[in-house]
Design an enzyme around this catalytic site. Structure first.
Site, PDB file in Angstrom:
ATOM      1  N   ALA A  71       0.831  -1.205   0.000  1.00  0.00           N
ATOM      2  CA  ALA A  71       0.000   0.000   0.000  1.00  0.00           C
ATOM      3  C   ALA A  71       0.867   1.257   0.000  1.00  0.00           C
ATOM      4  O   ALA A  71       1.962   1.282   0.562  1.00  0.00           O
ATOM      5  CB  ALA A  71      -0.916   0.006   1.218  1.00  0.00           C
ATOM      6  N   GLY A 116       0.753  -5.561   0.552  1.00  0.00           N
ATOM      7  CA  GLY A 116      -0.165  -5.730  -0.564  1.00  0.00           C
ATOM      8  C   GLY A 116       0.511  -6.242  -1.819  1.00  0.00           C
ATOM      9  O   GLY A 116      -0.112  -6.911  -2.641  1.00  0.00           O
ATOM     10  N   GLU A 119       0.573  -9.817  -1.438  1.00  0.00           N
ATOM     11  CA  GLU A 119      -0.798 -10.316  -1.573  1.00  0.00           C
ATOM     12  C   GLU A 119      -1.209 -10.424  -3.040  1.00  0.00           C
ATOM     13  O   GLU A 119      -1.971 -11.322  -3.409  1.00  0.00           O
ATOM     14  CB  GLU A 119      -1.754  -9.426  -0.786  1.00  0.00           C
ATOM     15  CG  GLU A 119      -1.584  -9.601   0.719  1.00  0.00           C
ATOM     16  CD  GLU A 119      -2.398  -8.623   1.534  1.00  0.00           C
ATOM     17  OE1 GLU A 119      -3.182  -9.074   2.386  1.00  0.00           O
ATOM     18  OE2 GLU A 119      -2.253  -7.397   1.318  1.00  0.00           O
ATOM     19  N   GLU A 139       2.296  -5.951   7.878  1.00  0.00           N
ATOM     20  CA  GLU A 139       1.259  -4.989   8.224  1.00  0.00           C
ATOM     21  C   GLU A 139       1.112  -4.726   9.719  1.00  0.00           C
ATOM     22  O   GLU A 139       0.854  -3.583  10.134  1.00  0.00           O
ATOM     23  CB  GLU A 139      -0.096  -5.443   7.640  1.00  0.00           C
ATOM     24  CG  GLU A 139      -0.257  -5.202   6.153  1.00  0.00           C
ATOM     25  CD  GLU A 139       0.279  -6.326   5.289  1.00  0.00           C
ATOM     26  OE1 GLU A 139      -0.028  -6.347   4.091  1.00  0.00           O
ATOM     27  OE2 GLU A 139       1.009  -7.205   5.825  1.00  0.00           O
TER      28      GLU A 139
END
Length: 265
Positions: A71, A116, A119, A139
């Site tokens: 992110a 992310g 991910e 995170e």
């Protein structure tokens, strides 16, 4: 080549362009997922999902030192709570768009794949990592949790305890250790993950497009069910393939000792 959306592009490879490469192209930010980047990934994956000519997808990066660093925390730091809530559906559409692609997807990871970014890779079916790759879900170290599917996908990939160790400690893994734990599927020379991923995708794309889509559907839908339900799902996907033109062509090509020309229906 077609420009799918800002910050992301789609390139086609091979005879017929059956291999699609989804290229993350925000190099100035190591492909950090901003609101605009999330929107671009969502649009690109929707385009690919709707294209019946696509048989395999590779997700890659233009940055030699990063697949995606997660992110965009600089942007996120400027968002109000309401703005963050408004951004969430776009983020889910981006990660979910990769996960929902109906054809096999290979991630080509060189450099950092964190948060992310990792991910996105976990949303793919196979992960090829260069020797210099670093992966992780850090995170909890910045006061959030993996929110792009990481808590679910990593656990399904490597099991509860290994996923818990990675997520709770926020630790990063090099490519060799990630491969040993089953976090990534293949390790290649640094800088060659994209080349290997495209090679894998080309092999995949040479096979029946109907068979590929139905095999992936059976595996995905059946994975978390009981065995009997999974076998029923497999049977439905078998029937959808067995009475297709691809099955007829595949059998004929085998008998005639030639390469099949798949009708794809």
């Amino acid at each position: 080549m077609s420009q799918a959306a800002p910050l992301v592009r789609i390139e086609r490879h091979g005879d017929g362009g059956h291999v699609a490469e989804l290229v993350l192209d925000r190099p100035e930010a190591m492909n950090a997922v901003s609101t605009a980047m999330a929107r671009a990934i969502g649009a690109a994956t929707a385009e690919l999902a709707a294209d019946a000519s696509v048989r395999a997808v590779v997700v890659s990066s233009t940055h030699e030192r990063a697949f995606c660093v997660g992110a965009d925390l600089k942007e996120r730091n400027s968002l109000t709570d309401d703005e963050l809530r408004a951004q969430r559906p776009l983020a889910r559409a981006a990660y979910g768009g990769v996960l929902a692609l109906p054809v096999p997807v290979v991630a080509a990871v060189d450099g950092f794949a964190l948060g992310g970014g990792f991910e996105i890779a976990l949303s793919c079916d196979l992960i090829v990592a260069g020797e210099g790759a670093t992966v992780g879900l850090p995170e909890v170290s910045v006061g959030v949790i993996p929110g792009g599917g990481g808590t679910q996908l990593l656990t399904r990939r490597v099991g509860w305890s290994r996923a818990a160790s990675m997520i709770f400690t926020a630790r990063r893994l090099g490519a060799a250790q990630a491969h040993e734990l089953g976090v990534v599927d293949e390790v290649v020379a640094a800088g060659s993950a994209r080349e290997r991923a495209l090679e894998l995708a080309a092999t995949i794309a040479s096979h029946s497009p109907v068979g590929l889509r139905n095999a992936k559907r059976a595996m995905r839908l059946g994975f978390d069910t009981d065995l009997a339900s999974g076998l029923d799902i497999e049977d439905e996907c078998w029937a959808a393939t067995a009475f297709s033109g691809d099955r007829a062509e595949g059998v004929a090509a085998f008998a005639e000792k030639r390469r099949p020309v798949w009708p794809g229906r």
